[in-house]
Design a protein around this motif. Structure first.
Motif, PDB file in Angstrom:
ATOM      1  N   LEU A   9      32.811  44.659  45.607  1.00  0.00           N
ATOM      2  CA  LEU A   9      32.663  45.267  44.280  1.00  0.00           C
ATOM      3  C   LEU A   9      32.267  46.726  44.466  1.00  0.00           C
ATOM      4  O   LEU A   9      31.284  47.021  45.134  1.00  0.00           O
ATOM      5  CB  LEU A   9      31.581  44.551  43.465  1.00  0.00           C
ATOM      6  N   ASP A  14      34.298  46.441  37.722  1.00  0.00           N
ATOM      7  CA  ASP A  14      34.798  45.334  38.531  1.00  0.00           C
ATOM      8  C   ASP A  14      33.925  44.080  38.445  1.00  0.00           C
ATOM      9  O   ASP A  14      34.349  43.002  38.851  1.00  0.00           O
ATOM     10  CB  ASP A  14      34.883  45.741  40.007  1.00  0.00           C
ATOM     11  N   VAL A  15      32.691  44.219  37.953  1.00  0.00           N
ATOM     12  CA  VAL A  15      31.759  43.085  37.907  1.00  0.00           C
ATOM     13  C   VAL A  15      32.222  42.085  36.855  1.00  0.00           C
ATOM     14  O   VAL A  15      32.531  42.448  35.726  1.00  0.00           O
ATOM     15  CB  VAL A  15      30.324  43.565  37.593  1.00  0.00           C
ATOM     16  N   THR A  16      32.265  40.815  37.252  1.00  0.00           N
ATOM     17  CA  THR A  16      32.673  39.751  36.339  1.00  0.00           C
ATOM     18  C   THR A  16      31.522  38.774  36.133  1.00  0.00           C
ATOM     19  O   THR A  16      30.532  38.788  36.883  1.00  0.00           O
ATOM     20  CB  THR A  16      33.869  38.962  36.906  1.00  0.00           C
ATOM     21  N   MET A  17      31.686  37.902  35.164  1.00  0.00           N
ATOM     22  CA  MET A  17      30.687  36.870  34.946  1.00  0.00           C
ATOM     23  C   MET A  17      30.621  35.917  36.134  1.00  0.00           C
ATOM     24  O   MET A  17      29.563  35.393  36.450  1.00  0.00           O
ATOM     25  CB  MET A  17      30.976  36.102  33.653  1.00  0.00           C
ATOM     26  N   GLU A  18      31.744  35.697  36.791  1.00  0.00           N
ATOM     27  CA  GLU A  18      31.735  34.823  37.962  1.00  0.00           C
ATOM     28  C   GLU A  18      30.823  35.390  39.050  1.00  0.00           C
ATOM     29  O   GLU A  18      30.132  34.636  39.744  1.00  0.00           O
ATOM     30  CB  GLU A  18      33.161  34.633  38.511  1.00  0.00           C
ATOM     31  N   ASP A  19      30.791  36.717  39.170  1.00  0.00           N
ATOM     32  CA  ASP A  19      29.898  37.351  40.144  1.00  0.00           C
ATOM     33  C   ASP A  19      28.438  37.074  39.801  1.00  0.00           C
ATOM     34  O   ASP A  19      27.642  36.697  40.656  1.00  0.00           O
ATOM     35  CB  ASP A  19      30.137  38.866  40.182  1.00  0.00           C
ATOM     36  N   GLU A  63      26.294  39.082  30.697  1.00  0.00           N
ATOM     37  CA  GLU A  63      27.403  38.403  30.031  1.00  0.00           C
ATOM     38  C   GLU A  63      27.691  39.041  28.672  1.00  0.00           C
ATOM     39  O   GLU A  63      28.848  39.275  28.314  1.00  0.00           O
ATOM     40  CB  GLU A  63      27.099  36.923  29.857  1.00  0.00           C
ATOM     41  N   ILE A  66      29.502  42.339  29.320  1.00  0.00           N
ATOM     42  CA  ILE A  66      30.863  42.142  29.824  1.00  0.00           C
ATOM     43  C   ILE A  66      31.776  41.686  28.692  1.00  0.00           C
ATOM     44  O   ILE A  66      32.895  42.164  28.559  1.00  0.00           O
ATOM     45  CB  ILE A  66      30.881  41.152  31.009  1.00  0.00           C
ATOM     46  N   ARG A  67      31.291  40.772  27.875  1.00  0.00           N
ATOM     47  CA  ARG A  67      32.096  40.277  26.752  1.00  0.00           C
ATOM     48  C   ARG A  67      32.284  41.337  25.672  1.00  0.00           C
ATOM     49  O   ARG A  67      33.271  41.309  24.954  1.00  0.00           O
ATOM     50  CB  ARG A  67      31.469  39.037  26.139  1.00  0.00           C
ATOM     51  N   TRP A 108      23.607  44.388  36.837  1.00  0.00           N
ATOM     52  CA  TRP A 108      24.140  43.913  38.109  1.00  0.00           C
ATOM     53  C   TRP A 108      23.266  44.367  39.270  1.00  0.00           C
ATOM     54  O   TRP A 108      22.928  43.584  40.157  1.00  0.00           O
ATOM     55  CB  TRP A 108      25.579  44.390  38.309  1.00  0.00           C
TER      56      TRP A 108
END
Length: 156
Positions: A9, A14-19, A63, A66-67, A108
């Motif tokens: 990353l 690039d940071v996602t919730m999966e991360d 979250e 990101i959303r 993050w």
């Protein structure tokens, strides 16, 4: 001493919730184990419970960012039609996105700081769980342009 792998990353975008959930999934069982191993009135139990709460709060805040604003629940409908809202200007849209990415980077990087003491533990993702420095590729390019323009060395 182990050499850290190349980060996967690089930017806040690039940071996602999966991360974020991966960090929580990694750390939650360790904190729950600590809580179970110590009575509720001990400092160890309190520290593990507080850290688990802080992690959960950070993941949920991340979250939300990101959303974006469209991720919320719809409000109750009234009998009157909604008042039209003026579309944001391009500058307002850019400023809002920059603020959102700044918050993503901050949350993050805090998560990465919290999980960092476990970096020698099995399952720790050294390539993935690293702080991000730039919001996106444009911000990184602007930084390098300014460094070059000022005649400064690139940051290592």
């Amino acid at each position: 001493m182990t050499t850290d792998p190349e980060p996967t990353l690089h930017h806040a975008v690039d940071v996602t919730m999966e991360d974020a959930w991966a960090i929580l999934d990694f750390l939650a069982p360790r904190l729950e184990s600590l809580e179970r191993a110590h009575d509720g009135d001990t400092e160890e139990h309190r520290a593990a419970a507080a850290l688990a709460e802080a992690m959960s709060t950070l993941v949920l805040a991340l979250e939300s960012e990101i959303r974006g604003s469209n991720g919320g629940r719809p409000s109750n409908r009234s009998a009157t039609p909604p008042t039209p809202v003026a579309s944001p200007t391009e500058d307002e849209r850019i400023a809002k996105n920059k603020r959102r990415l700044t918050m993503i980077a901050a949350y993050w990087n805090q998560l990465c700081g919290i999980v960092h003491p476990w970096r020698e533990s099995g399952g720790y993702d050294r390539a993935r769980w690293r702080p991000v420095t730039f919001l996106d590729t444009a911000a990184e390019a602007e930084y390098h342009r300014r460094v070059a323009e000022a005649g400064l060395r690139k940051a290592e």
